[in-house]
Write a protein that holds these residues in place. Structure first.
Motif, mmCIF file in Angstrom:
data_model
loop_
_atom_site.group_PDB
_atom_site.id
_atom_site.type_symbol
_atom_site.label_atom_id
_atom_site.label_comp_id
_atom_site.label_asym_id
_atom_site.label_seq_id
_atom_site.Cartn_x
_atom_site.Cartn_y
_atom_site.Cartn_z
ATOM 1 N N ILE A 1 0.845 -1.204 0.000
ATOM 2 C CA ILE A 1 0.000 0.000 0.000
ATOM 3 C C ILE A 1 0.876 1.249 0.000
ATOM 4 O O ILE A 1 0.592 2.229 -0.697
ATOM 5 C CB ILE A 1 -0.942 -0.002 1.220
ATOM 6 N N ALA A 2 1.965 1.198 0.774
ATOM 7 C CA ALA A 2 2.864 2.353 0.871
ATOM 8 C C ALA A 2 3.683 2.568 -0.390
ATOM 9 O O ALA A 2 4.218 3.661 -0.610
ATOM 10 C CB ALA A 2 3.807 2.166 2.065
ATOM 11 N N GLY A 3 3.811 1.548 -1.215
ATOM 12 C CA GLY A 3 4.644 1.662 -2.412
ATOM 13 C C GLY A 3 6.087 1.276 -2.164
ATOM 14 O O GLY A 3 6.946 1.489 -3.027
ATOM 15 N N LEU A 4 6.363 0.680 -1.010
ATOM 16 C CA LEU A 4 7.723 0.214 -0.720
ATOM 17 C C LEU A 4 8.019 -1.102 -1.418
ATOM 18 O O LEU A 4 9.177 -1.482 -1.586
ATOM 19 C CB LEU A 4 7.919 0.056 0.790
ATOM 20 N N GLU A 5 6.955 -1.827 -1.799
ATOM 21 C CA GLU A 5 7.095 -3.047 -2.589
ATOM 22 C C GLU A 5 6.034 -3.027 -3.678
ATOM 23 O O GLU A 5 4.934 -2.504 -3.470
ATOM 24 C CB GLU A 5 6.925 -4.301 -1.716
ATOM 25 N N ALA A 6 6.356 -3.626 -4.809
ATOM 26 C CA ALA A 6 5.387 -3.735 -5.907
ATOM 27 C C ALA A 6 4.674 -5.074 -5.808
ATOM 28 O O ALA A 6 5.302 -6.109 -5.577
ATOM 29 C CB ALA A 6 6.095 -3.609 -7.247
ATOM 30 N N GLN A 7 3.361 -5.049 -5.969
ATOM 31 C CA GLN A 7 2.616 -6.306 -5.946
ATOM 32 C C GLN A 7 2.869 -7.088 -7.231
ATOM 33 O O GLN A 7 3.216 -6.514 -8.270
ATOM 34 C CB GLN A 7 1.119 -6.054 -5.751
ATOM 35 N N THR A 8 2.665 -8.389 -7.175
ATOM 36 C CA THR A 8 2.794 -9.245 -8.357
ATOM 37 C C THR A 8 1.565 -9.128 -9.245
ATOM 38 O O THR A 8 1.662 -9.166 -10.469
ATOM 39 C CB THR A 8 2.998 -10.708 -7.919
ATOM 40 N N ALA A 9 0.409 -8.999 -8.609
ATOM 41 C CA ALA A 9 -0.847 -8.852 -9.347
ATOM 42 C C ALA A 9 -1.844 -8.139 -8.449
ATOM 43 O O ALA A 9 -1.663 -8.054 -7.235
ATOM 44 C CB ALA A 9 -1.384 -10.215 -9.784
ATOM 45 N N GLY A 10 -2.911 -7.639 -9.077
ATOM 46 C CA GLY A 10 -3.950 -6.964 -8.316
ATOM 47 C C GLY A 10 -3.841 -5.451 -8.408
ATOM 48 O O GLY A 10 -2.907 -4.911 -8.990
ATOM 49 N N ARG A 11 -4.819 -4.781 -7.793
ATOM 50 C CA ARG A 11 -4.916 -3.326 -7.900
ATOM 51 C C ARG A 11 -5.021 -2.692 -6.513
ATOM 52 O O ARG A 11 -5.694 -3.222 -5.622
ATOM 53 C CB ARG A 11 -6.137 -2.945 -8.732
ATOM 54 N N ILE A 12 -4.351 -1.547 -6.339
ATOM 55 C CA ILE A 12 -4.424 -0.767 -5.106
ATOM 56 C C ILE A 12 -4.982 0.605 -5.444
ATOM 57 O O ILE A 12 -4.468 1.290 -6.336
ATOM 58 C CB ILE A 12 -3.033 -0.611 -4.449
ATOM 59 N N GLU A 13 -6.033 1.002 -4.730
ATOM 60 C CA GLU A 13 -6.622 2.327 -4.904
ATOM 61 C C GLU A 13 -6.562 3.085 -3.581
ATOM 62 O O GLU A 13 -6.816 2.515 -2.520
ATOM 63 C CB GLU A 13 -8.079 2.220 -5.355
ATOM 64 N N ILE A 14 -6.230 4.364 -3.654
ATOM 65 C CA ILE A 14 -6.252 5.251 -2.497
ATOM 66 C C ILE A 14 -7.111 6.450 -2.854
ATOM 67 O O ILE A 14 -6.842 7.142 -3.839
ATOM 68 C CB ILE A 14 -4.834 5.698 -2.095
ATOM 69 N N ARG A 15 -8.151 6.665 -2.076
ATOM 70 C CA ARG A 15 -9.130 7.732 -2.310
ATOM 71 C C ARG A 15 -9.659 7.708 -3.736
ATOM 72 O O ARG A 15 -9.772 8.734 -4.413
ATOM 73 C CB ARG A 15 -8.525 9.089 -1.971
ATOM 74 N N GLY A 16 -9.975 6.504 -4.199
ATOM 75 C CA GLY A 16 -10.576 6.348 -5.513
ATOM 76 C C GLY A 16 -9.610 6.391 -6.671
ATOM 77 O O GLY A 16 -10.009 6.179 -7.813
ATOM 78 N N GLU A 17 -8.333 6.643 -6.409
ATOM 79 C CA GLU A 17 -7.332 6.714 -7.476
ATOM 80 C C GLU A 17 -6.472 5.460 -7.467
ATOM 81 O O GLU A 17 -5.932 5.071 -6.430
ATOM 82 C CB GLU A 17 -6.449 7.950 -7.278
ATOM 83 N N THR A 18 -6.327 4.812 -8.613
ATOM 84 C CA THR A 18 -5.474 3.634 -8.712
ATOM 85 C C THR A 18 -4.014 4.063 -8.652
ATOM 86 O O THR A 18 -3.565 4.868 -9.467
ATOM 87 C CB THR A 18 -5.738 2.862 -10.006
ATOM 88 N N VAL A 19 -3.288 3.521 -7.664
ATOM 89 C CA VAL A 19 -1.877 3.892 -7.506
ATOM 90 C C VAL A 19 -0.941 2.765 -7.925
ATOM 91 O O VAL A 19 0.258 2.988 -8.097
ATOM 92 C CB VAL A 19 -1.573 4.320 -6.052
ATOM 93 N N ALA A 20 -1.471 1.549 -8.095
ATOM 94 C CA ALA A 20 -0.635 0.432 -8.530
ATOM 95 C C ALA A 20 -1.508 -0.634 -9.182
ATOM 96 O O ALA A 20 -2.495 -1.066 -8.590
ATOM 97 C CB ALA A 20 0.139 -0.157 -7.365
ATOM 98 N N ASP A 21 -1.115 -1.021 -10.389
ATOM 99 C CA ASP A 21 -1.819 -2.073 -11.120
ATOM 100 C C ASP A 21 -0.879 -2.626 -12.185
ATOM 101 O O ASP A 21 -0.710 -2.039 -13.252
ATOM 102 C CB ASP A 21 -3.086 -1.516 -11.768
ATOM 103 N N PRO A 22 -0.200 -3.750 -11.895
ATOM 104 C CA PRO A 22 0.762 -4.300 -12.853
ATOM 105 C C PRO A 22 0.163 -4.579 -14.224
ATOM 106 O O PRO A 22 0.839 -4.410 -15.251
ATOM 107 C CB PRO A 22 1.235 -5.596 -12.172
ATOM 108 N N ALA A 23 -1.111 -4.985 -14.255
ATOM 109 C CA ALA A 23 -1.743 -5.302 -15.533
ATOM 110 C C ALA A 23 -1.838 -4.067 -16.430
ATOM 111 O O ALA A 23 -1.827 -4.175 -17.659
ATOM 112 C CB ALA A 23 -3.135 -5.892 -15.295
#
Length: 371
Positions: free
Chosen positions: A50-72
């Motif tokens: 969530i903090a962005g210290l590691e990248a996820q392998t898959a899946g999506r992270i949203e903070i306040r409605g904004e996507t901040v990480a999505d490998p796809a």
């Protein structure tokens, strides 16, 4: 400063090992969520993603409605662009800077004016009740004071989400209790979105508005502290949350309590749990799930309560009393539980629903136990 966090299908692998397995989690704005679970279950890994210290392998992270990480989608926002605050076990304060200078550190990086920095630092120090410590250095502070400074430094930059990774684990029992009160009041005043990682069940129960219990990289159950404790959805949850631990009975066993529970439970039930505080010692009430003879084998004072150890056939059973029990080792008594007390589980370890017990079974035969 409130914001929501949403995780969809979050996965994290390290080579052949999977640390997080398809986690879906929605943290509403202003919620105080505790990720609770044993060591190695993936809770800190989720926080770091969530903090962005590691990248996820898959899946999506949203903070306040904004996507901040999505490998796809080839999207990964760096930590500074996510506007989250982090507080860890180690306070990570600059030893050569005063409390005030530590707190304003992030504000300097944002090129805030000196006057605005001074105003913001003053506000946050007052908020954390450490204004009198402004000119001291970290080495002159207690552990609890240092943790307040670390939290103040994080709050100074007004993050959208506050992430905490076992921030109280290095404190002694009294300071942990004090800091729980501080965090509870802070959340009530600011309405901040907080995600707090802990393996301490009482920390989660006393702090959180919502608890997510984790096991082996998955979320086992999400709910209020009351729901997690009173309406667990699996045997893992009921065994992990509660002290002393719940008494578990295998209903296929030829023991007095197991036989009584098996006679009253439905055909899908293979095990049952009864919390120590639900057990009644002595003459049972009218509406019980079971009543069986037992021998007292130990009385263990804990300060504000007493744990009574009982032998019931081949079962060792623990009862909890907040009043001094009128029993002693060697006494033969009856132990029972109210009809609503047992938690019933199927062969997959899931809670059987609806939870219902038929007429109770009583076993009048005395225990034959050599002393």
């Amino acid at each position: 400063m409130t914001a929501g966090v949403k995780l969809t299908g979050l996965v994290k692998t390290y080579g052949e090992a999977t640390a997080v397995q398809g986690v879906d989690l929605d943290v509403p704005a202003g919620d105080f969520l505790c990720l609770l679970g044993p060591s190695g279950c993936g809770k800190s890994t989720i926080l770091r993603m969530i903090a962005g210290l590691e990248a996820q392998t898959a899946g999506r992270i949203e903070i306040r409605g904004e996507t901040v990480a999505d490998p796809a989608a080839g999207l990964f926002a760096t930590p500074e662009r996510r506007d989250v605050g982090l507080v860890f076990q180690n306070y990570a304060l600059w030893p050569h800077l005063t409390v005030a200078r530590n707190v304003e550190f992030g504000l300097r990086l944002r090129r805030m004016s000196a006057a605005a920095r001074a105003q913001r630092v003053s506000e946050v120090l007052e908020e954390m009740e450490i204004a009198a410590l402004a000119e001291r250095y970290p080495g002159q502070l207690s552990g609890g004071q240092q943790q307040r400074v670390a939290i103040a430094r994080t709050l100074a930059v007004e993050p959208k989400v506050l992430l905490m990774d076992e921030p109280l684990s290095n404190l002694d029992a009294r300071l942990r209790l004090e800091m729980r009160g501080v965090l509870k009041r802070l959340h009530a005043r600011l309405g901040a979105t907080i995600i707090f990682v802990t393996h301490d069940q009482w920390e989660a129960m006393t702090l959180a508005s919502t608890i997510a219990v984790m096991r082996d990289g998955r979320i086992e159950q999400v709910g209020t502290p009351e729901a997690i404790y009173e309406r667990p959805e699996s045997r893992f949850v009921v065994e992990f949350v509660g002290a002393p631990p719940i008494n578990i009975f295998d209903l296929a066993a030829a023991t007095p309590i197991a036989r009584a529970l098996a006679a009253a439970a439905g055909p899908r039930v293979v095990s049952a749990g009864v919390r120590p505080e639900a057990l009644v010692l002595g003459q049972p009430a009218a509406d019980v799930a079971f009543a069986a003879p037992a021998e007292v084998t130990g009385v263990l004072p804990t300060g504000g309560a007493w744990i009574v150890e009982l032998a019931c056939g081949n079962d060792t059973v623990f009862a909890l009393s907040h009043n001094r029990p009128a029993v002693a080792p060697g006494d033969h008594i009856r132990v029972s539980a109210p009809r609503h007390a047992p938690h019933l589980f199927d062969d997959a370890g899931r809670t059987c629903s609806p939870v219902s017990m038929s007429e109770p079974a009583t076993l009048p035969t005395p225990i034959d136990r050599a002393r």
